[in-house]
Motif scaffolding. Structure first.
Motif, PDB file in Angstrom:
ATOM      1  N   SER A 272      46.608  30.913  31.423  1.00 39.45           N
ATOM      2  CA  SER A 272      46.418  31.033  32.875  1.00 39.45           C
ATOM      3  C   SER A 272      46.363  32.493  33.296  1.00 39.45           C
ATOM      4  O   SER A 272      45.517  32.904  34.092  1.00 39.45           O
ATOM      5  N   GLN A 273      47.270  33.296  32.741  1.00 41.25           N
ATOM      6  CA  GLN A 273      47.295  34.720  33.092  1.00 41.25           C
ATOM      7  C   GLN A 273      46.015  35.428  32.670  1.00 41.25           C
ATOM      8  O   GLN A 273      45.449  36.224  33.417  1.00 41.25           O
ATOM      9  N   ILE A 274      45.570  35.099  31.462  1.00 41.50           N
ATOM     10  CA  ILE A 274      44.338  35.735  30.966  1.00 41.50           C
ATOM     11  C   ILE A 274      43.143  35.302  31.789  1.00 41.50           C
ATOM     12  O   ILE A 274      42.255  36.100  32.136  1.00 41.50           O
ATOM     13  N   GLU A 275      43.068  34.007  32.127  1.00 39.20           N
ATOM     14  CA  GLU A 275      41.932  33.501  32.898  1.00 39.20           C
ATOM     15  C   GLU A 275      41.893  34.094  34.309  1.00 39.20           C
ATOM     16  O   GLU A 275      40.814  34.356  34.860  1.00 39.20           O
ATOM     17  N   ILE A 276      43.063  34.296  34.895  1.00 44.22           N
ATOM     18  CA  ILE A 276      43.103  34.943  36.218  1.00 44.22           C
ATOM     19  C   ILE A 276      42.531  36.355  36.114  1.00 44.22           C
ATOM     20  O   ILE A 276      41.729  36.784  36.934  1.00 44.22           O
ATOM     21  N   ARG A 277      42.973  37.060  35.063  1.00 48.02           N
ATOM     22  CA  ARG A 277      42.452  38.420  34.862  1.00 48.02           C
ATOM     23  C   ARG A 277      40.935  38.398  34.680  1.00 48.02           C
ATOM     24  O   ARG A 277      40.201  39.206  35.263  1.00 48.02           O
ATOM     25  N   LYS A 278      40.466  37.429  33.884  1.00 44.73           N
ATOM     26  CA  LYS A 278      39.020  37.317  33.637  1.00 44.73           C
ATOM     27  C   LYS A 278      38.269  36.996  34.921  1.00 44.73           C
ATOM     28  O   LYS A 278      37.217  37.575  35.209  1.00 44.73           O
ATOM     29  N   GLU A 279      38.815  36.055  35.713  1.00 43.01           N
ATOM     30  CA  GLU A 279      38.149  35.675  36.968  1.00 43.01           C
ATOM     31  C   GLU A 279      38.062  36.849  37.932  1.00 43.01           C
ATOM     32  O   GLU A 279      37.050  37.044  38.604  1.00 43.01           O
ATOM     33  N   LEU A 280      39.134  37.640  37.989  1.00 36.00           N
ATOM     34  CA  LEU A 280      39.128  38.809  38.876  1.00 36.00           C
ATOM     35  C   LEU A 280      38.031  39.791  38.481  1.00 36.00           C
ATOM     36  O   LEU A 280      37.327  40.322  39.326  1.00 36.00           O
ATOM     37  N   ILE A 281      37.921  40.008  37.165  1.00 35.22           N
ATOM     38  CA  ILE A 281      36.887  40.934  36.677  1.00 35.22           C
ATOM     39  C   ILE A 281      35.501  40.390  36.978  1.00 35.22           C
ATOM     40  O   ILE A 281      34.612  41.100  37.459  1.00 35.22           O
ATOM     41  N   GLU A 282      35.303  39.079  36.692  1.00 30.74           N
ATOM     42  CA  GLU A 282      33.974  38.485  36.895  1.00 30.74           C
ATOM     43  C   GLU A 282      33.599  38.461  38.377  1.00 30.74           C
ATOM     44  O   GLU A 282      32.431  38.682  38.740  1.00 30.74           O
ATOM     45  N   GLU A 283      34.594  38.197  39.241  1.00 32.87           N
ATOM     46  CA  GLU A 283      34.275  38.182  40.669  1.00 32.87           C
ATOM     47  C   GLU A 283      34.008  39.583  41.196  1.00 32.87           C
ATOM     48  O   GLU A 283      33.154  39.786  42.048  1.00 32.87           O
ATOM     49  N   SER A 284      34.735  40.583  40.662  1.00 35.66           N
ATOM     50  CA  SER A 284      34.445  41.970  41.033  1.00 35.66           C
ATOM     51  C   SER A 284      33.046  42.351  40.582  1.00 35.66           C
ATOM     52  O   SER A 284      32.304  43.017  41.297  1.00 35.66           O
ATOM     53  N   LYS A 285      32.697  41.890  39.376  1.00 39.04           N
ATOM     54  CA  LYS A 285      31.345  42.165  38.858  1.00 39.04           C
ATOM     55  C   LYS A 285      30.291  41.515  39.748  1.00 39.04           C
ATOM     56  O   LYS A 285      29.271  42.113  40.102  1.00 39.04           O
ATOM     57  N   LEU A 400      49.923  41.569  39.062  1.00 39.38           N
ATOM     58  CA  LEU A 400      48.713  42.312  39.416  1.00 39.38           C
ATOM     59  C   LEU A 400      48.916  43.108  40.702  1.00 39.38           C
ATOM     60  O   LEU A 400      48.497  44.268  40.808  1.00 39.38           O
ATOM     61  N   TRP A 401      49.553  42.456  41.689  1.00 35.36           N
ATOM     62  CA  TRP A 401      49.815  43.148  42.953  1.00 35.36           C
ATOM     63  C   TRP A 401      50.725  44.360  42.732  1.00 35.36           C
ATOM     64  O   TRP A 401      50.424  45.466  43.190  1.00 35.36           O
ATOM     65  N   LYS A 402      51.853  44.131  42.052  1.00 37.66           N
ATOM     66  CA  LYS A 402      52.812  45.218  41.852  1.00 37.66           C
ATOM     67  C   LYS A 402      52.206  46.353  41.038  1.00 37.66           C
ATOM     68  O   LYS A 402      52.391  47.528  41.362  1.00 37.66           O
ATOM     69  N   ASN A 403      51.483  45.974  39.992  1.00 39.27           N
ATOM     70  CA  ASN A 403      50.871  46.976  39.138  1.00 39.27           C
ATOM     71  C   ASN A 403      49.866  47.813  39.923  1.00 39.27           C
ATOM     72  O   ASN A 403      49.819  49.042  39.817  1.00 39.27           O
ATOM     73  N   SER A 404      49.034  47.125  40.735  1.00 38.08           N
ATOM     74  CA  SER A 404      48.027  47.829  41.531  1.00 38.08           C
ATOM     75  C   SER A 404      48.679  48.723  42.581  1.00 38.08           C
ATOM     76  O   SER A 404      48.249  49.861  42.798  1.00 38.08           O
ATOM     77  N   MET A 405      49.729  48.217  43.229  1.00 39.61           N
ATOM     78  CA  MET A 405      50.416  49.014  44.251  1.00 39.61           C
ATOM     79  C   MET A 405      51.084  50.243  43.634  1.00 39.61           C
ATOM     80  O   MET A 405      51.049  51.344  44.202  1.00 39.61           O
TER      81      MET A 405
END
Length: 565
Positions: A272-285, A400-405
């Protein structure tokens, strides 16, 4: 550095050899424009200065390709350059008055791959290292920003934005934060963190886009509150499971089943964690890809023709702008999707592992069901699995939120420190601008009886330079005179502070300057400055008082074009 020589040759013959001198260097088109059948176009006077630009790292396509309509290039010139392996040599010299002063010899041709020639002092370089080496040799700098091409933009004014802007000499999409290191370099102020600041600004943009995407899902507060609720649910289910009574003979198998369930929960959460990361990248793309501009140029060709009538000096095409925009987007997409292959491999591997666990789970579940004591426990475990999966998703979003902030906080801190180091130099910046204005106002006063002034402005994105005209807006001719004053003043300014610089300036379309100012430039002002002023001109557009023969370095006409074809 001064221009010493420009040579056009192939393996057999020297086609043209142009020797430059200090002062005024005219590339003269002798076409008689009084004859309605003749024009001052296509003899090669602008091409000559573009060959100089080509040797200094330019792409060279503007030598044979129409700037407005990319599909309407000059095939005759392109084929001539490539089929005959035309080699362009440019020699720069530190001081034309000192015979043994340092020289830089540059050789380039228009071929590719193994046939490509791109040499500096006899050594071959690839595209990136070629410009890095030129910056090192000419400007004595090994920093990435500003780039070599940015530094020489004001020295070769042959395209629209450079012909109408004194200080905004880069592509019109260039941001203020990218101009800042260029302006500081011009002023001779060393900015050690210029490269670092550009990298931080790029990273900041990435993190801001990531948070924009995350905000569509939920904010950090919502995630934390949801985690509180889901943790409470899991705690209740775990207590229920611990208190569940089963037959003693059931313990071993249930222990194995629980172990498998635990592993399934862990793998599921990781997937789930990996897929969320992948989805974020693909949607940004996908969001970046939506920004591509794929406009049918033929549909607006009529508008450009109309614009061409109103403004014949249009140099840049709409399609070129789109290509630049799309090229920048492609680089961003490549950057953010770099991690996708690793994520895909990880997902495949963990799903394979999960499938094996599910098979074992089914085996033990079937075995336990025979006792008739597992149905209620199975419901509890199923609910626990769902709860842990939700928890995994929420924890990944929180991470992701904490890391980005944290990254944004760190980036902001570093940018603040860099900006403070620049602000601390404000006194020096103002001193340098004042020194520059001493020359700038003097030359502009000689040209127009008016003193132009350069000033600086500190914005959120960095320092900007501005030029003020006391009389207000400038006409086209007066604007070009202002630019000439700016470029000439900069050479005097740089020499006064021993700032490494090029001592030549190349101005196209000088004919639009009023004859009085041209006469003043050529007979008085330029002769007082240690520089070269190179200008392609139509002979009969210059004031009759000027004896062009003493300034000519190259004469062209319809009968004697640059490449003699």
């Amino acid at each position: 550095m001064f221009l010493k020589l420009l040579k056009i040759e192939n393996d057999k013959n020297v086609i043209r050899e142009v020797l430059f001198h200090k002062g005024i260097n005219l590339i003269v088109d002798e076409t008689n424009t009084d004859n309605e059948q003749e024009s001052g176009n296509n003899v090669g006077k602008t091409t000559a200065i573009r060959l100089i630009d080509f040797c200094l790292g330019g792409k060279g396509k503007n030598i044979y390709q129409d700037q407005e309509f990319k599909n309407k290039g000059n095939n005759v010139i392109e084929n001539f350059l490539k089929n005959n392996n035309i080699i362009i040599t440019l020699i720069l010299k530190e001081d034309l008055d000192v015979e043994n002063s340092r020289e830089i010899t540059i050789r380039r041709n228009f071929l590719t791959r193994k046939d490509k020639i791109q040499e500096i002092n006899g050594e071959q370089f690839n595209d990136d290292n070629f410009k890095i080496k030129l910056k090192e040799l000419i400007f004595d700098s090994d920093k990435l920003k500003p780039t070599f091409r940015q530094l020489i933009a004001k020295n070769i004014r042959d395209e629209k934005n450079r012909l109408v802007n004194a200080v905004k000499v880069l592509h019109f999409n260039t941001t203020a934060d990218e101009y800042e290191p260029l302006y500081l370099f011009w002023l001779g102020i060393d900015l050690d963190d210029a490269d670092k600041k550009q990298r931080l600004l790029s990273q900041k943009k990435i993190e801001e886009n990531l948070q924009k995407r995350l905000r569509k899902e939920s904010n950090l507060s919502q995630i934390e509150q949801s985690l509180t609720v889901i943790n409470r649910t899991i705690s209740d289910l775990e207590i229920t499971k611990e208190n569940f009574n089963i037959n003693e003979n059931y313990d071993d198998d249930l222990s194995s089943l629980n172990s498998i369930k635990s592993q399934i929960n862990k793998i599921s959460t990781e997937i789930s964690q990996i897929e969320i990361r992948k989805e974020l990248i693909e949607e940004s793309k996908a969001e970046l890809e939506k920004e591509y501009s794929n406009i049918d140029v033929s549909q607006i060709q009529f508008l450009y023709k109309e614009a061409k009538i109103l403004n014949p000096s249009i140099q840049k095409s709409f399609e070129e702008t789109l290509n630049f925009h799309n090229s920048m987007l492609s680089e961003k997409i490549n950057f953010i999707t770099e991690e996708l292959p690793v994520l895909n491999e990880s997902i495949i591997s963990k799903r394979r592992e999960l499938q094996e666990l599910l098979i074992n789970e089914e085996k033990f579940t079937t075995k336990l069901k025979k006792s008739g004591a597992v149905s209620e426990l199975q419901t509890i475990i199923t609910n626990l699995n769902v709860a842990y999966e939700k928890k995994g998703n929420l924890e990944e979003l929180k991470r992701l939120w904490k890391n980005s902030m944290d990254k944004l906080d760190d980036i902001s801190t570093q940018l603040s420190e860099i900006d403070k180091s620049i602000t601390d130099k404000d006194g020096l910046i103002q001193e340098r601008i004042s020194e520059f204005n001493k020359y700038f106002s003097s030359i502009s006063n000689k040209l127009y009886g008016e003193q132009f002034v350069m000033s600086s402005e500190k914005t959120e994105k960095g320092y900007e330079l501005n030029i003020t005209s006391i009389s207000g807006n400038l006409g086209t001719g007066k604007k070009k005179g202002q630019i000439a004053a700016f470029d000439l003043a900069y050479i005097q300014f740089a020499d006064s502070l021993d700032i490494e610089s090029l001592h030549f300036i190349i101005h196209d379309q000088i004919e639009t300057v009023h004859g009085n100012q041209i006469l003043n430039l050529m007979t008085t002002i330029i002769n007082e400055i240690n520089c070269q002023y190179i200008a392609p001109v139509l002979r009969d557009k210059l004031p009759t008082d000027i004896d062009t023969s003493i300034y000519e370095v190259l004469k062209l006409s319809q009968e004697s074009k640059l490449f003699k074809i």
